[in-house]
Design a protein around this motif. Structure first.
Motif, PDB file in Angstrom:
ATOM      1  N   GLU A   1       0.812  -1.205   0.000  1.00 21.79           N
ATOM      2  CA  GLU A   1       0.000   0.000   0.000  1.00 21.79           C
ATOM      3  C   GLU A   1       0.852   1.264   0.000  1.00 21.79           C
ATOM      4  OE1 GLU A   1       0.169  -2.444   2.305  1.00 21.79           O
ATOM      5  OE2 GLU A   1       0.147  -1.656   4.346  1.00 21.79           O
TER       6      GLU A   1
ATOM      7  N   HIS B   1      -8.292  -3.552  -1.282  1.00 25.12           N
ATOM      8  CA  HIS B   1      -7.463  -3.808  -0.093  1.00 25.12           C
ATOM      9  C   HIS B   1      -6.345  -2.772   0.031  1.00 25.12           C
ATOM     10  CE1 HIS B   1      -5.453  -6.626   2.837  1.00 25.12           C
ATOM     11  NE2 HIS B   1      -4.428  -5.870   2.477  1.00 25.12           N
ATOM     12  N   GLU B   2      -5.569  -2.616  -1.017  1.00 24.40           N
ATOM     13  CA  GLU B   2      -4.415  -1.704  -0.918  1.00 24.40           C
ATOM     14  C   GLU B   2      -4.862  -0.255  -0.775  1.00 24.40           C
ATOM     15  OE1 GLU B   2      -1.834  -3.187  -0.216  1.00 24.40           O
ATOM     16  OE2 GLU B   2      -2.368  -5.158  -1.009  1.00 24.40           O
TER      17      GLU B   2
ATOM     18  N   HIS C   1      -5.915   0.608   2.733  1.00 22.06           N
ATOM     19  CA  HIS C   1      -4.739   0.925   3.560  1.00 22.06           C
ATOM     20  C   HIS C   1      -4.378   2.415   3.509  1.00 22.06           C
ATOM     21  CE1 HIS C   1      -3.263  -2.905   5.003  1.00 22.06           C
ATOM     22  NE2 HIS C   1      -3.114  -3.428   3.802  1.00 22.06           N
TER      23      HIS C   1
ATOM     24  N   GLU D   1      -4.016  -4.709   8.484  1.00 18.10           N
ATOM     25  CA  GLU D   1      -4.467  -5.816   7.626  1.00 18.10           C
ATOM     26  C   GLU D   1      -5.902  -6.264   7.905  1.00 18.10           C
ATOM     27  OE1 GLU D   1      -2.857  -6.098   5.145  1.00 18.10           O
ATOM     28  OE2 GLU D   1      -0.858  -5.389   5.698  1.00 18.10           O
TER      29      GLU D   1
ATOM     30  N   ALA E   1      -8.055  -3.522   6.128  1.00 16.83           N
ATOM     31  CA  ALA E   1      -7.994  -3.597   4.658  1.00 16.83           C
ATOM     32  C   ALA E   1      -8.729  -4.847   4.170  1.00 16.83           C
ATOM     33  CB  ALA E   1      -6.539  -3.579   4.189  1.00 16.83           C
TER      34      ALA E   1
ATOM     35  N   TYR F   1      -5.186 -11.231   8.690  1.00 17.54           N
ATOM     36  CA  TYR F   1      -6.097 -10.743   7.652  1.00 17.54           C
ATOM     37  C   TYR F   1      -7.537 -11.246   7.897  1.00 17.54           C
ATOM     38  CZ  TYR F   1      -1.995  -9.379   4.850  1.00 17.54           C
ATOM     39  OH  TYR F   1      -0.840  -8.785   4.396  1.00 17.54           O
TER      40      TYR F   1
HETATM   41 ZN    ZN Z   1      -2.764  -5.383   3.444  1.00 21.44          ZN
END
Ligand code: ZN
Ligand code: ARG
Length: 441
Positions: free
Chosen positions: A264, A287-288, A291, A310, A313, A365
């Protein structure tokens, strides 16, 4: 800095406000040379101080006066700088480090984060990558603004964070790329990608620079990569409805064959081309980019707080999925909960303190995302999204810890939540009650 996971990461005694990185890189020899100028303020009287850096140093100036320096002999990436006379507390200092080396040959604590590619190199890694290309106070609690200027041969480009201020040609065959980040940025989120990238520049609907770059070597994955990463402004627009305004001045993405993970990087995530091998993948883009709020704007107080990055995200992937009509967070969290049997080693890693070796374990995650669904179940939708937005609004530009989040969640919801977080983040074993409040089948 005294981070229990990475004792050598970061240093005490000073606070950096700005890095001016000015380098030349030759891909054919992996030669990186130039200077980094650090603007900082002392937080105590200093007879000497450490920088985190692994490359060969030619000279160090502190306030324009040559300083003595030596690399710590244990190859832990510490550069010890001793100015001619001690520095007073609360003084601004300017440190100019001149250096030249072959980063791919530099090993720190048994590891090399610099990734040489056939046509360039990548400075992209977590938790550490700065030691292979600029001297720094390498810890997410000391964020700074950046000017990154890198000269490369004309057959390559040099990408970094933020806005492309300009490209300049000072000598035949070379181009200098000048990037600027105006918001506080952690060292590990400061990245450099050199190579024969295809670069696209446009503007987001709300007027921010949008820069994407694609490694032509991605071949068959290129179209799927573009069909995913080009949607970044749309995805960020959706995430902003969930978390509050996008925190930075630019957006984008870089796709490279030179890494097998995604990172990220602030304003401009970097994706391994493999994410797009079997078609478009907007989950990784969601996801990225999530972040950018959770990890980049609000940074970790300690590396053990990695769940704050994590877990959040990963939950954002669920939110994006729902937006796309492909499953709700409740369904996806329940599916993840059901898919790990109680005796799976997955349940033995604590998302709230996974240990340095397990920082990027699935538990951080997936169980991390389940934890947020469990919170949502406990406090209701209104309080849940108020907690997320307040978290970002209160801590953006700085750093925070898991206990700060728990305290905020209790304050906003008016509910005692310590037991919920103890169960989900800090207790081994599969929680008896799932993320939606139903007992395990
Ligand atoms: Zn991540
Ligand atoms: N923060 C990255 C992500 O978004 C993970 C990076 C993992 N680092 C690594 N060297 N594999 O998931």
């Amino acid at each position: 800095m005294g981070d229990p996971y990475y004792p050598y990461a970061g240093n005490g005694g000073y606070d950096v406000s700005h890095y001016d990185i000015r380098l030349t890189y030759q891909p054919s020899t992996d030669q990186l040379s130039g200077t980094t100028t650090i603007l900082a303020r002392t937080t105590q009287e200093l007879s000497s101080f450490d920088l985190d850096f692994g490359l060969h140093v030619n000279s160090v100036l502190v306030n324009n006066v040559p300083a003595t320096f030596h690399a710590d002999p244990s190859e832990n990436g510490e550069l010890v700088v001793t100015p001619g006379k001690a520095l007073a507390k609360n003084q601004t200092i300017t440190v100019v480090v001149n250096y030249a080396d072959t980063p791919s040959k530099v090993v720190i604590d048994g590891y090399t984060a610099w990734k040489k590619t056939p046509d360039g190199a990548l400075a992209v890694d977590e938790p550490q990558n700065s030691q292979w290309w600029f001297p720094a106070n390498d810890h997410p609690t000391d964020k700074a603004t950046y000017d990154v200027s890198v000269e490369v041969p004309d057959n390559a480009v040099a990408l970094s964070n933020g806005t492309l201020v300009r490209t300049t040609k000072q000598r035949a065959g070379w181009t200098r790329w000048n990037w600027r980040s105006t918001q506080p940025q952690a060292t590990y989120l400061t990245t450099l990608e050199v190579g024969a990238f295809e670069v696209n520049q446009s503007t987001t609907p709300d007027g921010k620079p949008f820069v994407t770059a694609y490694d032509p070597a991605a071949g068959a994955s290129l179209d799927a990569a573009k069909a995913s990463v080009e949607r970044t402004p749309e995805i960020d627009g959706f995430l902003a409805t969930q978390f509050g305004p996008f925190p930075f001045e630019a957006e984008g993405g870089v796709v490279s064959t030179g890494l097998n993970f995604a990172l990220e990087a602030q304003t401009r995530p970097v994706y391994g081309a493999t994410f797009f091998r079997s078609g478009s993948n907007t989950s990784v883009v969601a996801h990225e980019n999530a972040h950018q709020w959770f990890g980049d704007a609000v940074s970790l107080g300690r590396w053990s707080d990695i769940w704050l990055n994590e877990g959040f995200a990963s939950y954002a992937e669920y939110l994006w999925s729902e937006h796309e009509g492909e499953g709700t967070p409740a369904e996806l969290a329940q599916y993840a909960y059901d898919s790990y049997p109680a005796d799976d080693p997955f349940w033995q890693v604590l998302p709230g303190d996974p240990g340095a070796a397990n920082q990027f374990d699935d538990a951080v995650y997936d169980r991390g995302a389940m934890t947020l669904q469990a919170l949502r179940t406990a406090v209701g939708d209104d309080a849940f999204f108020t907690i997320l937005k307040t978290w970002v609004a209160q801590h953006k530009g700085g750093d925070a810890r898991i206990q700060d989040f728990i305290a905020l969640a209790e304050r906003v919801s008016g509910k005692p939540l310590q037991d919920l977080f103890t169960t989900w983040l800090f207790t081994k074993g599969k929680p008896a009650v799932g993320p939606n409040g139903a007992a395990a089948a």
